[in-house]
Scaffold this active site. Sequence first.
Site, PDB file in Angstrom:
ATOM      1  N   GLY A  27      40.413  10.925 -25.170  1.00 37.54           N
ATOM      2  CA  GLY A  27      40.206  10.241 -26.446  1.00 37.54           C
ATOM      3  C   GLY A  27      41.032  10.897 -27.529  1.00 37.54           C
ATOM      4  N   SER A  28      40.957  10.357 -28.740  1.00 36.96           N
ATOM      5  CA  SER A  28      41.852  10.829 -29.802  1.00 36.96           C
ATOM      6  C   SER A  28      41.525  12.252 -30.249  1.00 36.96           C
ATOM      7  CB  SER A  28      41.826   9.860 -30.985  1.00 36.96           C
ATOM      8  OG  SER A  28      40.520   9.739 -31.494  1.00 36.96           O
ATOM      9  N   ALA A  83      33.215  12.385 -28.662  1.00 37.27           N
ATOM     10  CA  ALA A  83      32.010  11.603 -28.331  1.00 37.27           C
ATOM     11  C   ALA A  83      31.997  10.353 -29.199  1.00 37.27           C
ATOM     12  CB  ALA A  83      30.749  12.425 -28.568  1.00 37.27           C
ATOM     13  N   ASP A  84      31.229   9.372 -28.747  1.00 37.67           N
ATOM     14  CA  ASP A  84      31.083   8.138 -29.532  1.00 37.67           C
ATOM     15  C   ASP A  84      29.869   8.197 -30.452  1.00 37.67           C
ATOM     16  OD1 ASP A  84      33.337   6.665 -28.349  1.00 37.67           O
ATOM     17  OD2 ASP A  84      32.190   6.967 -26.518  1.00 37.67           O
ATOM     18  N   LYS A  94      29.016   8.709 -24.584  1.00 35.42           N
ATOM     19  CA  LYS A  94      30.447   8.837 -24.343  1.00 35.42           C
ATOM     20  C   LYS A  94      30.902   7.689 -23.443  1.00 35.42           C
ATOM     21  CE  LYS A  94      32.496  12.606 -23.316  1.00 35.42           C
ATOM     22  NZ  LYS A  94      33.617  12.152 -24.170  1.00 35.42           N
ATOM     23  N   GLY A  96      33.677   5.579 -24.525  1.00 35.39           N
ATOM     24  CA  GLY A  96      34.467   4.603 -25.281  1.00 35.39           C
ATOM     25  C   GLY A  96      35.887   4.479 -24.736  1.00 35.39           C
ATOM     26  N   GLY A  97      36.369   5.557 -24.127  1.00 35.90           N
ATOM     27  CA  GLY A  97      37.719   5.539 -23.558  1.00 35.90           C
ATOM     28  C   GLY A  97      37.718   5.319 -22.057  1.00 35.90           C
ATOM     29  N   GLU A 103      34.693  12.756 -17.207  1.00 34.76           N
ATOM     30  CA  GLU A 103      34.262  13.639 -18.309  1.00 34.76           C
ATOM     31  C   GLU A 103      32.921  14.298 -17.970  1.00 34.76           C
ATOM     32  OE1 GLU A 103      36.277  11.419 -22.162  1.00 34.76           O
ATOM     33  OE2 GLU A 103      34.369  10.696 -21.409  1.00 34.76           O
ATOM     34  N   LYS A 121      30.400   9.864 -36.331  1.00 33.95           N
ATOM     35  CA  LYS A 121      29.780   9.841 -34.993  1.00 33.95           C
ATOM     36  C   LYS A 121      28.353  10.404 -34.993  1.00 33.95           C
ATOM     37  CE  LYS A 121      33.747   8.516 -33.156  1.00 33.95           C
ATOM     38  NZ  LYS A 121      34.419   9.118 -32.052  1.00 33.95           N
TER      39      LYS A 121
HETATM   40  C1  5RP Z   1      36.334   8.735 -23.685  1.00 32.12           C
HETATM   41  C2  5RP Z   1      35.320   9.295 -24.604  1.00 32.12           C
HETATM   42  C3  5RP Z   1      35.777   9.768 -25.947  1.00 32.12           C
HETATM   43  O1  5RP Z   1      35.505  11.119 -26.057  1.00 32.12           O
HETATM   44  C4  5RP Z   1      35.049   8.999 -27.013  1.00 32.12           C
HETATM   45  O2  5RP Z   1      35.284   7.613 -26.824  1.00 32.12           O
HETATM   46  C5  5RP Z   1      35.494   9.417 -28.418  1.00 32.12           C
HETATM   47  O3  5RP Z   1      36.828   9.091 -28.610  1.00 32.12           O
HETATM   48  P1  5RP Z   1      37.617   9.469 -29.932  1.00 32.12           P
HETATM   49  O4  5RP Z   1      37.767  10.942 -29.993  1.00 32.12           O
HETATM   50  O5  5RP Z   1      38.937   8.727 -29.776  1.00 32.12           O
HETATM   51  O6  5RP Z   1      36.830   8.926 -31.107  1.00 32.12           O
HETATM   52  O7  5RP Z   1      34.163   9.392 -24.297  1.00 32.12           O
HETATM   53  O8  5RP Z   1      35.742   8.210 -22.515  1.00 32.12           O
END
Ligand code: 5RP
Length: 236
Positions: A27-28, A83-84, A94, A96-97, A103, A121
Site C-alpha cells: 500500500g501507499s 491499514a484501512d 486491512k 484495501g490493496g 500481509e 484511518k
Molecule cells: C493492502 C493494505 C494496505 O495496508 C491498506 O489498504 C492501506 O493502504 P494505504 O497505506 O495505501 O492507505 O491492507 O492490502
Amino acid sequence: MSRQKENAALAALDFVEDGMTLGLGSGSAAEIFVKKLGERVAGGLEVRGVPTSRATARCADENGVPLVNVDRISKIHVTIDGADEVDPMFSLIKGGGACLLREKIIANASDRMVVIVDNSKMVDHLGAFPLPIEVDPFGMTLTADQIYRVLKNTGCPDGQAVLRENADKSGPLITEGGHCILDCRCGKIPDPAETAHCLDRIPGIMEHGLFLNLASVVIVGEDDHARVMELSREQL
Ligand code: 5RP
C-alpha cells in the site's frame, strides 16, 4: 495525506535496527516506508526485507532494500504496514490493496507489527470500511452466503458482499495467491473477535481482513509530526 504518511513512515524507522529482518507491508504508506528505508540502507544500515506483494518487492528493488525469500527465514523482527481502519485497541481492517493474506502471514510471524497510518484511518469502531475477505473462486456464492449469515449473526447491520473488480473493470480482481476478494459492507462490526472467530470457520475463506491482536505499535502521521502509540504485551 501523503505528508502524514511520510511522517508516520519516518517515525517507524525508529523501530528498525541493524541486522533485522523486516516484514514489508503493501500500500501507499508501506511504500513510503520502503523508500525511507532505502535511504537508510544507502547510509549503511544493514537489514533485509520480506515483501508482502510484488509491488512492494519492486519498490524495494528500486530503492536498494535487500530482500530475502520468505522460505529462507526463521524470524521476522518487525513488520511495518499500513491499514484501512484502526480502532482504539489496535484492531485493524486491512486488505484495501488486496494483499491481506500475505500481509497476515507475515504480520503473524513477526515479533512486532508497527502500523503506519494517517489520522483518517483512526476509528472508534471498525466496519465503515468494507471488510475485504479473500476467498477461493470455487463455490464463491456459497461462501458469500455463509459470510452474509456470519456478519448478520454477529451484529453487523449490513453484510452485502461485492466482488472486487480490476481497476479497469476488465473482470474480477485475482490476488497474487490466485483468489478473489469480496468487499463486505458491514456498517459496523460490534464484536470484531466474534466476527473473526466465525469467519475463520468458513472453508472457502482463505483469510479475512480483520487483523486482531497483531499490531502492538500504531503510528499516526500528522502534518508536522507523528504520534507513536504502543500497547504492552499484556494489553495484546
Ligand atoms: C493492502 C493494505 C494496505 O495496508 C491498506 O489498504 C492501506 O493502504 P494505504 O497505506 O495505501 O492507505 O491492507 O492490502
